[in-house]
Design an enzyme around this catalytic site. Sequence first.
Site, PDB file in Angstrom:
ATOM      1  N   HIS A  35       0.821  -1.208   0.000  1.00  0.00           N
ATOM      2  CA  HIS A  35       0.000   0.000   0.000  1.00  0.00           C
ATOM      3  C   HIS A  35       0.853   1.254   0.000  1.00  0.00           C
ATOM      4  O   HIS A  35       0.544   2.227  -0.710  1.00  0.00           O
ATOM      5  CB  HIS A  35      -0.929  -0.002   1.213  1.00  0.00           C
ATOM      6  CG  HIS A  35      -2.060  -0.969   1.099  1.00  0.00           C
ATOM      7  ND1 HIS A  35      -2.987  -1.158   2.105  1.00  0.00           N
ATOM      8  CD2 HIS A  35      -2.426  -1.810   0.097  1.00  0.00           C
ATOM      9  CE1 HIS A  35      -3.861  -2.069   1.722  1.00  0.00           C
ATOM     10  NE2 HIS A  35      -3.546  -2.475   0.510  1.00  0.00           N
ATOM     11  N   TYR A  41      -9.177   4.451   2.802  1.00  0.00           N
ATOM     12  CA  TYR A  41      -9.865   3.361   3.491  1.00  0.00           C
ATOM     13  C   TYR A  41     -11.358   3.642   3.649  1.00  0.00           C
ATOM     14  O   TYR A  41     -12.161   2.707   3.718  1.00  0.00           O
ATOM     15  CB  TYR A  41      -9.216   3.099   4.854  1.00  0.00           C
ATOM     16  CG  TYR A  41      -7.918   2.331   4.735  1.00  0.00           C
ATOM     17  CD1 TYR A  41      -7.916   0.943   4.741  1.00  0.00           C
ATOM     18  CD2 TYR A  41      -6.705   2.996   4.580  1.00  0.00           C
ATOM     19  CE1 TYR A  41      -6.738   0.227   4.609  1.00  0.00           C
ATOM     20  CE2 TYR A  41      -5.522   2.300   4.453  1.00  0.00           C
ATOM     21  CZ  TYR A  41      -5.536   0.906   4.470  1.00  0.00           C
ATOM     22  OH  TYR A  41      -4.363   0.208   4.324  1.00  0.00           O
ATOM     23  N   GLU A  81       1.191   1.373   8.026  1.00  0.00           N
ATOM     24  CA  GLU A  81       1.634   2.178   6.885  1.00  0.00           C
ATOM     25  C   GLU A  81       2.240   3.503   7.334  1.00  0.00           C
ATOM     26  O   GLU A  81       3.222   3.969   6.745  1.00  0.00           O
ATOM     27  CB  GLU A  81       0.455   2.394   5.929  1.00  0.00           C
ATOM     28  CG  GLU A  81       0.077   1.111   5.208  1.00  0.00           C
ATOM     29  CD  GLU A  81      -1.346   1.080   4.707  1.00  0.00           C
ATOM     30  OE1 GLU A  81      -1.969   2.160   4.573  1.00  0.00           O
ATOM     31  OE2 GLU A  81      -1.861  -0.037   4.456  1.00  0.00           O
TER      32      GLU A  81
END
Length: 400
Positions: free
Chosen positions: A86, A96, A138
């Site tokens: 990602h 998201y 992330e």
Amino acid sequence: MALTAQQIELIKATVPVLKENGVALTGYFYNRMLGNHPELKEVFNLGHQRSGAQARSLAGAVLAYAENIENPSVLAPAIELMAHKHVSLEIQAPDYNIVGSNLLHSISEVLNISIDDPLIEAWAAAYGQLADILIGAEKAIYDEHARTQGSWLGWRKFKIAKKVQESDEITSFYLTPSDNGALPPYKAGQYVSVRVFVEELGLRQPRQYTLSDSPKADHLRISVKREEAKGDFAAGWVSNTLHNLKEGDEIDVTAPTGNFFLIDQDKKNVFISGGVGLTPMIAMLNQLVEAGIPQPTGFIHACRNAKVHAMKGHLEQVKAQYPNVRSFVAYEEANEGEADMIGRLDLTQVPREMLPLDADYYLCGPTFFMQAQHNALVELGISPAQIHMEAFGTGGVQLN
């Protein structure tokens, strides 16, 4: 917020449905989301949409999450892999919300239940939990890039400084930053995303390619197989676009990332690759060369024939300089003397001294190849903890 006991039971109750209809659900989801948000067509791999690979991968991931909803920590390796992918595609936290909304509405529409149904509420809570985990993972990777000298966030322009044909199918691209800025150190085996304009689609498409060399101060190198149309498989949009570009052309590139890399250069290491899966292995081998090949090293490669065997000359040069590097080659099609074995790679045919019990093993190639070599190594007495893998395309390797 933790899921309630009732929500956990509702999620677990959907496992049989996901096993039977998961791919239909995720295929519907992607069509719905990309229809509502066409700008995401420049984020998602439309080749995997075309082949159905993306839907199958997501279906597997959703099923695994549902099956482990009471203890999602067992999915930590998959979460780490997903987080790096990602980041490489510049996925951000707001994305998201788009994915979640379309996923929940897809479940509602495919199962023909109200969006207010307790099952949808349970999946909303479950998705929120997973999204928070991924966003946190992330962010840690983005923060690391921000701290690393020479690294960058987002897409950066690079020029194709040089193209080198490595085999009938594979060409190496030497990429230099258009801004003439610094490049970061990275771990041999990691990858970048590249993005090019695909004329046939009328939009930009990203793909992830392993860096096929150890870190260099002035350039990055990727080695790309041109995916020709074959049987039911269409020609690769991005690989063919890249091969048709000229030296001096520009492409977009994200910073190196990934969780498949050389762990310990001071151990014995064995690299086992299939086809273009040799690219991370060459990078790792080159890192060992820079360290003087401190331990015996094995390089085992399988491909169709000599014409598609990339970087064979480079490996021979390394072997000539470092006698403690040994190689073994399997060609599916070969004349006598061209390869160490003819046919698909069979590790029982590899000299046993090339497969030491105390080595780290690195595997890369198509999924079926990875499964076969992993199972063969375990049968030869290698601990699974010593086996590290990077599979092509979406998802990972299922071992059973």
